[in-house]
Enzyme design. Structure first.
Site, PDB file in Angstrom:
ATOM      1  N   THR A 149      -8.297   7.008  -1.990  1.00  0.00           N
ATOM      2  CA  THR A 149      -9.469   6.347  -2.201  1.00  0.00           C
ATOM      3  C   THR A 149     -10.604   7.266  -1.965  1.00  0.00           C
ATOM      4  O   THR A 149     -11.644   7.414  -2.628  1.00  0.00           O
ATOM      5  CB  THR A 149      -9.775   5.244  -1.264  1.00  0.00           C
ATOM      6  OG1 THR A 149      -9.387   5.622   0.172  1.00  0.00           O
ATOM      7  CG2 THR A 149      -9.085   3.841  -1.705  1.00  0.00           C
ATOM      8  N   HIS A 198       0.949  -1.109   0.190  1.00  0.00           N
ATOM      9  CA  HIS A 198       0.022   0.031   0.087  1.00  0.00           C
ATOM     10  C   HIS A 198       0.806   1.106   0.077  1.00  0.00           C
ATOM     11  O   HIS A 198       0.245   2.309  -0.057  1.00  0.00           O
ATOM     12  CB  HIS A 198      -1.000  -0.060   1.202  1.00  0.00           C
ATOM     13  CG  HIS A 198      -2.083  -0.888   1.142  1.00  0.00           C
ATOM     14  ND1 HIS A 198      -3.209  -0.600   0.535  1.00  0.00           N
ATOM     15  CD2 HIS A 198      -1.843  -2.319   1.629  1.00  0.00           C
ATOM     16  CE1 HIS A 198      -4.127  -1.772   0.737  1.00  0.00           C
ATOM     17  NE2 HIS A 198      -3.219  -2.798   1.266  1.00  0.00           N
ATOM     18  N   LYS A 212      -8.056  13.968   4.710  1.00  0.00           N
ATOM     19  CA  LYS A 212      -7.143  12.741   4.989  1.00  0.00           C
ATOM     20  C   LYS A 212      -6.195  13.030   6.082  1.00  0.00           C
ATOM     21  O   LYS A 212      -5.933  14.132   6.651  1.00  0.00           O
ATOM     22  CB  LYS A 212      -6.355  12.631   3.621  1.00  0.00           C
ATOM     23  CG  LYS A 212      -5.724  14.000   3.197  1.00  0.00           C
ATOM     24  CD  LYS A 212      -5.133  13.790   1.530  1.00  0.00           C
ATOM     25  CE  LYS A 212      -6.168  13.950   0.338  1.00  0.00           C
ATOM     26  NZ  LYS A 212      -6.364  13.243  -0.388  1.00  0.00           N
ATOM     27  N   ARG A 213      -5.558  11.907   6.219  1.00  0.00           N
ATOM     28  CA  ARG A 213      -4.370  12.037   7.299  1.00  0.00           C
ATOM     29  C   ARG A 213      -3.398  13.095   7.020  1.00  0.00           C
ATOM     30  O   ARG A 213      -3.216  13.281   5.892  1.00  0.00           O
ATOM     31  CB  ARG A 213      -3.704  10.674   7.438  1.00  0.00           C
ATOM     32  CG  ARG A 213      -4.590   9.537   8.120  1.00  0.00           C
ATOM     33  CD  ARG A 213      -5.089   9.876   9.460  1.00  0.00           C
ATOM     34  NE  ARG A 213      -3.959   9.963  10.389  1.00  0.00           N
ATOM     35  CZ  ARG A 213      -3.428   9.112  11.361  1.00  0.00           C
ATOM     36  NH1 ARG A 213      -4.193   7.807  11.282  1.00  0.00           N
ATOM     37  NH2 ARG A 213      -2.444   9.047  11.810  1.00  0.00           N
ATOM     38  N   LYS A 273       1.211  14.641   1.676  1.00  0.00           N
ATOM     39  CA  LYS A 273       0.046  14.837   1.294  1.00  0.00           C
ATOM     40  C   LYS A 273      -0.161  16.409   0.960  1.00  0.00           C
ATOM     41  O   LYS A 273      -1.127  16.685   0.463  1.00  0.00           O
ATOM     42  CB  LYS A 273      -1.040  14.176   2.021  1.00  0.00           C
ATOM     43  CG  LYS A 273      -1.008  12.723   2.348  1.00  0.00           C
ATOM     44  CD  LYS A 273      -2.083  12.099   3.100  1.00  0.00           C
ATOM     45  CE  LYS A 273      -2.308  10.814   3.579  1.00  0.00           C
ATOM     46  NZ  LYS A 273      -2.751   9.947   2.471  1.00  0.00           N
ATOM     47  N   LYS A 319     -14.179   8.929  -4.271  1.00  0.00           N
ATOM     48  CA  LYS A 319     -15.575   8.982  -3.415  1.00  0.00           C
ATOM     49  C   LYS A 319     -16.167  10.521  -3.750  1.00  0.00           C
ATOM     50  O   LYS A 319     -17.477  10.760  -4.232  1.00  0.00           O
ATOM     51  CB  LYS A 319     -15.558   9.064  -1.949  1.00  0.00           C
ATOM     52  CG  LYS A 319     -15.220   7.749  -1.510  1.00  0.00           C
ATOM     53  CD  LYS A 319     -14.868   7.504  -0.018  1.00  0.00           C
ATOM     54  CE  LYS A 319     -14.051   6.156   0.251  1.00  0.00           C
ATOM     55  NZ  LYS A 319     -13.313   6.148   1.558  1.00  0.00           N
TER      56      LYS A 319
HETATM   57  C1  KOT Z   1       1.109   1.670   6.471  1.00  0.00           C
HETATM   58  C2  KOT Z   1       1.406   1.581   7.782  1.00  0.00           C
HETATM   59  C3  KOT Z   1       0.853   1.635   8.830  1.00  0.00           C
HETATM   60  C4  KOT Z   1      -0.623   1.937   8.526  1.00  0.00           C
HETATM   61  C5  KOT Z   1      -0.844   2.226   7.299  1.00  0.00           C
HETATM   62  C6  KOT Z   1      -0.102   2.315   6.089  1.00  0.00           C
HETATM   63  C7  KOT Z   1      -0.633   2.735   4.972  1.00  0.00           C
HETATM   64  C8  KOT Z   1      -1.638   3.070   4.640  1.00  0.00           C
HETATM   65  N1  KOT Z   1       0.041   2.445   3.740  1.00  0.00           N
HETATM   66  N2  KOT Z   1      -0.751   3.002   2.913  1.00  0.00           N
HETATM   67  N3  KOT Z   1      -1.708   3.443   3.288  1.00  0.00           N
HETATM   68  C9  KOT Z   1      -2.852   3.719   2.345  1.00  0.00           C
HETATM   69  O1  KOT Z   1      -3.339   2.710   1.703  1.00  0.00           O
HETATM   70  C10 KOT Z   1      -4.606   3.261   0.967  1.00  0.00           C
HETATM   71  C11 KOT Z   1      -5.282   2.059   0.297  1.00  0.00           C
HETATM   72  O2  KOT Z   1      -4.671   1.225  -0.489  1.00  0.00           O
HETATM   73  C12 KOT Z   1      -4.089   3.891  -0.244  1.00  0.00           C
HETATM   74  O3  KOT Z   1      -5.266   4.637  -0.920  1.00  0.00           O
HETATM   75  C13 KOT Z   1      -3.203   5.128   0.147  1.00  0.00           C
HETATM   76  O4  KOT Z   1      -2.563   5.912  -0.999  1.00  0.00           O
HETATM   77  C14 KOT Z   1      -1.933   4.930   1.299  1.00  0.00           C
HETATM   78  O5  KOT Z   1      -1.330   5.895   1.811  1.00  0.00           O
END
Ligand code: KOT
Length: 818
Positions: free
Chosen positions: A681, A374, A570-571, A576, A685
């Site tokens: 994501t 991810h 978003k976070r 970002k 939306k």
């Molecule tokens: C990694 C470590 C701990 C907690 C969360 C993550 C993390 C979250 N890594 N990627 N994400 C997000 O995942 C989403 C779903 O695929 C993506 O849309 C987004 O770009 C990622 O930042």
């Protein structure tokens, strides 16, 4: 006699072979029964919270019926099952979604309106279960809804955290974290299963033995924690299918307690008990960053072990099961590296417990497991110190070494010794030896996927290039595949924006679009239809009204509903670039300020809303929140401009906030540096709700642009392949600061947003703009430690160049957006 037993059972079966009726009157009866008997409430005195709980129990009855029937059907059909392993599920509120998916909307509306209650008021009573950080956890929740809707036999497995994502308060413009004890007096949608428990061992040692002509490894001693199942039914839409999200709660093991009580170690027993319960106590609040805490690894192993034990038990229950069939009957998806200890645990269960040969077990393991990556942010890659793993999971470390040994052997045969070997080894050498979980995942997985086209390419070329080379050299180019993220239109259109859902259903003639989004293309036939335009604008207006009411009640903010609503939620993360957004807001404010009153009146009114949580230890993210709040205060109180520009930091962004905010947006910001946001994501939306994206060529933005048309998005900034060059040139000083950006920096430095009233904040604001300009920080506001940490950060040193380029592009937005 057994005959008598049999006929009693038959009677019971007949009594249970009945379905709760769903007409409004029956719903009302069921509701009254739960109020009076399940909740022991008198008819004269109940609160909305009681009503919510009783309504939840009405739904739970129906969910149980379809969950049980679905499980029985899966067993009868002996289907292949999918299991999603995720440390996070950001499910959001259940009630509205469950009513829609169970096809009970009309009955519930009639039933409760007749009792003088509005459904929205009931929904608002539900705590928002936030067992996830952000995109990754929300994706898991969307997938559950979609898998149920597609009638796929797939379960989710995770952790039942007692405390979810913290609640974010804002005090003096700064984030304060408050605990989120979401369970409260119990959640009516979950089903505790005290009979479904598994032991999970930690620490101890490995004993080697020779038995029946074989070398045996036995993991003994240490501590045992019990994992107890809590089931959360996940109903599909337009199907009777209901799947299950099984979450594990940690409890002290009986075995241990007995030992301790019979000895004199009562106090130890209490400590152990607490320690066991700590395991599932709280979600780690880091998004896309790894915090190498021992408790986190314990959480990961805890839920992985319980889940694999559970799914293997289900497999073994199949009539005439054969281990060869495992990959035809079981597919496990690992959501990022958080559950990748599954590779070693699966091997342990097959080899040590089921007594399979190593090679056979390895083949089965590799065929069953799959891994989704991810993020490419290096700070997110999990690497556990060998020392920690050796203490906590000694048998797993042995297994990992064995997997690695065989893997390295293969590599040596192919390439000979060289740097490739070190790069591909699961073990990272160095002062502190570490296990790279990403490597373990790719070696133990059947398929590896990225979450958007650009991201998958980056994984191949930059994150795991050596591994990709190995795949290509071995004719396995398809080992790494793309699977672009998606979101459920049931929650994100139908529930969040009922007016839009109604429009689609009316024009398309049915609700089929809710299970087949391709159908939305048929809306193009009405592109020029003025009636649709009118209804569409009324829908947006309604959403903005809801947002306005919500902002008023949540933060006492008043907004002009004629203004352009510009949202970034978003976070909070440097990549970002919420910081860039707020710099642009300052720029716009300064432009407005310069104008005469009549010129100002020609400006497009705009409301900029920014929301998101910062990880509790993320210093820069927290400064950005403070800056946004301080800027908002100045702008919103300026009598010259406040009519035309408002800005607010919306506290406690969460799923239910998203459901109010997204439908009301005109534009939304998805502005990460190209190549950093794996997918995103919320971009999907917003677009589904008729909003326009202001964005960079990053993540899924690129594919959305292809799908919707280039003219439906405001793209700016450099492309991913340009980043390295810009970064290098910026270090050589090739980017003079744009005058407009310089003016914004000067305004911040002048103390306009903090100044002498808040010297600490002033220092912080200057420190983050210094960082943008690559000024190494003469600042002393937080001592050397902080500065060291900052220069080590992965944010490219070119960030200033980057920001000035992209900021200018922002400033150059089409005239109608100004
Ligand atoms: C990694 C470590 C701990 C907690 C969360 C993550 C993390 C979250 N890594 N990627 N994400 C997000 O995942 C989403 C779903 O695929 C993506 O849309 C987004 O770009 C990622 O930042």
């Amino acid at each position: 006699s057994s005959q008598e037993d049999g006929s009693r059972m038959e009677k019971l079966r007949q009594l249970m072979d009945h379905y709760e009726p769903n007409d409004p009157e029956s719903i009302q009866r069921s509701f009254a029964r739960h109020l009076e008997y399940s909740l022991a409430i008198t008819r004269f005195n109940f609160t909305m919270q009681d009503a919510y709980r009783a309504a939840g129990l009405v739904l739970r009855d129906r969910l149980l019926e379809s969950l049980n029937d679905t499980n029985a059907y899966y067993r009868e059909q002996d289907v292949k099952r999918g299991y999603y392993l995720s440390a996070e599920y950001l499910i959001g509120r259940h009630m509205q979604n469950a009513i829609a998916n169970l096809d009970l909307e009309q009955s519930f509306k009639d039933a409760f309106e007749d009792l003088g209650m509005k459904l929205e008021d009931l929904f608002a009573e539900e705590a928002d279960p936030a067992l996830g950080n952000g995109g990754l956890g929300r994706l898991a929740a969307c997938f559950l809804d979609s898998m149920a809707t597609l009638s796929l036999p797939c379960w989710g497995y995770g952790i039942r955290y007692s405390y979810g994502m913290f609640k974010q308060g804002i005090k003096d413009g700064r984030q304060v974290e408050e605990p989120d004890f979401w369970i409260g007096d119990g959640c009516p949608f979950e089903i505790p299963r005290p009979d479904v428990t598994y032991p999970v061992r930690f620490y101890g040692k490995v004993e080697e033995a020779y038995e029946n002509g074989k070398n045996i490894s036995r993991w003994v001693g240490g501590e045992i924690v019990q994992a107890m199942a809590y089931d959360n039914p996940i109903p599909g839409f337009d199907t009777y299918n209901t799947n299950n999200l099984r979450l594990w709660r940690a409890l002290p093991s009986q075995e241990f307690d007995l030992d301790a009580f019979s000895s004199a170690h009562f106090q130890d027993a209490i400590t152990q008990r607490r320690k066991a319960e700590d395991l599932s106590a709280v979600l780690y609040p880091n998004d896309a960053t790894y915090e190498g805490k021992e408790l986190r690894l314990r959480q990961q192993y805890f839920f992985v072990s319980a889940s694999l034990q559970d799914l293997l038990r289900e497999f073994i229950k199949r009539p005439n099961y054969k281990w060869e069939d495992l990959p035809e009957k079981v597919a496990v998806q690992m959501n990022d590296t958080h559950p990748t200890i599954a590779v070693a645990e699966m091997m342990r269960l097959l080899v040590d417990v089921q007594q399979l040969q190593w090679d056979r077990a390895w083949e089965l393991t590799r065929k069953c497991l799959n891994y989704t990556n991810h993020t490419v942010m290096p700070e997110a890659l999990e690497k556990w110190p060998v020392e920690m793993m050796e203490r906590m999971l000694p048998r797993h470390l042995q297994i990992i070494y064995q997997i690695n040994g065989i893997w390295i052997q293969k590599l040596l045969q192919r390439y000979g010794d060289g740097p490739l070997i070190a790069a591909l080894s699961i073990v990272e050498e160095g002062d502190v030896k570490k296990i790279r979980m990403g490597h373990l995942a790719i070696i133990g997985a059947n398929k590896i996927n990225g979450v958007a086209a650009i991201h998958t390419e980056i994984i191949k070329k930059e994150t795991f290039p050596e591994y990709y080379k190995w795949c290509c050299d071995n004719g396995e180019q398809n080992k790494i595949v793309n699977m672009t993220n998606g979101v459920t239109p049931r929650r994100w259109i139908h529930c969040a924006n009922p007016a839009l859902s109604e429009i689609f259903t009316k024009y398309l003639g049915s609700q089929e679009w809710l299970t087949d989004m391709n159908k939305l293309k048929d809306m193009l036939a009405y592109k020029e239809d003025s009636k649709l335009h009118e209804e569409w604008m009324a829908m947006k207006r309604g959403c903005k009204e809801k947002l306005a009411d919500w902002l008023k009640s949540k933060m006492n903010l008043e907004i002009d509903q004629d203004a352009l609503i510009d949202i970034q939620i978003k976070r909070i993360h440097e990549y970002k670039r919420q910081l860039m957004n707020i710099l642009f807001v300052i720029h716009r404010y300064m432009e407005l300020k310069k104008k005469s009153p009549s010129e100002r009146a020609a400006f497009q009114k705009r409301v900029v809303l920014i929301g998101g949580k910062a990880a509790s230890a993320y210093v820069n993210a927290k400064i950005i929140i403070k800056l946004i709040n301080n800027v908002a205060k100045v702008i919103n109180e300026d009598p010259d401009t406040k009519q035309y520009l408002k800005c607010a930091f919306v506290p406690n962004y969460c799923v239910s906030a998203a459901q109010v905010m997204i439908p009301a947006s005109d534009i939304s910001e998805h502005i990460s540096t190209a190549g950093t946001e794996a997918s995103g994501t919320s971009n999907m939306k917003f677009v589904m709700n008729g909003g326009l994206i202001v964005g960079t060529m990053d993540g899924a933005n690129i594919e959305i642009r292809e799908e919707c048309g280039h003219d439906t998005m405001f793209i700016f900034g450099c492309q991913e392949h340009e980043v390295a060059g810009i970064s290098a040139r910026a270090q050589e000083g090739h980017y003079p600061i744009d005058g407009r950006l310089q003016a914004v920096f000067d305004e911040i430095r002048s103390g306009k947003f903090a100044g002498q009233a808040e010297p600490e904040a002033q220092g912080e604001f200057e420190s983050i703009i210094n960082r943008l300009c690559n000024i190494r920080a003469a600042g002393t506001w937080d001592g050397d430690k902080q500065l060291v940490q900052q220069t080590k950060s992965r944010i490219p040193v070119d960030i200033f160049a980057h920001h000035s380029r992209t900021l200018c592009a922002c400033v150059d937005l089409p005239a109608w957006l100004r």
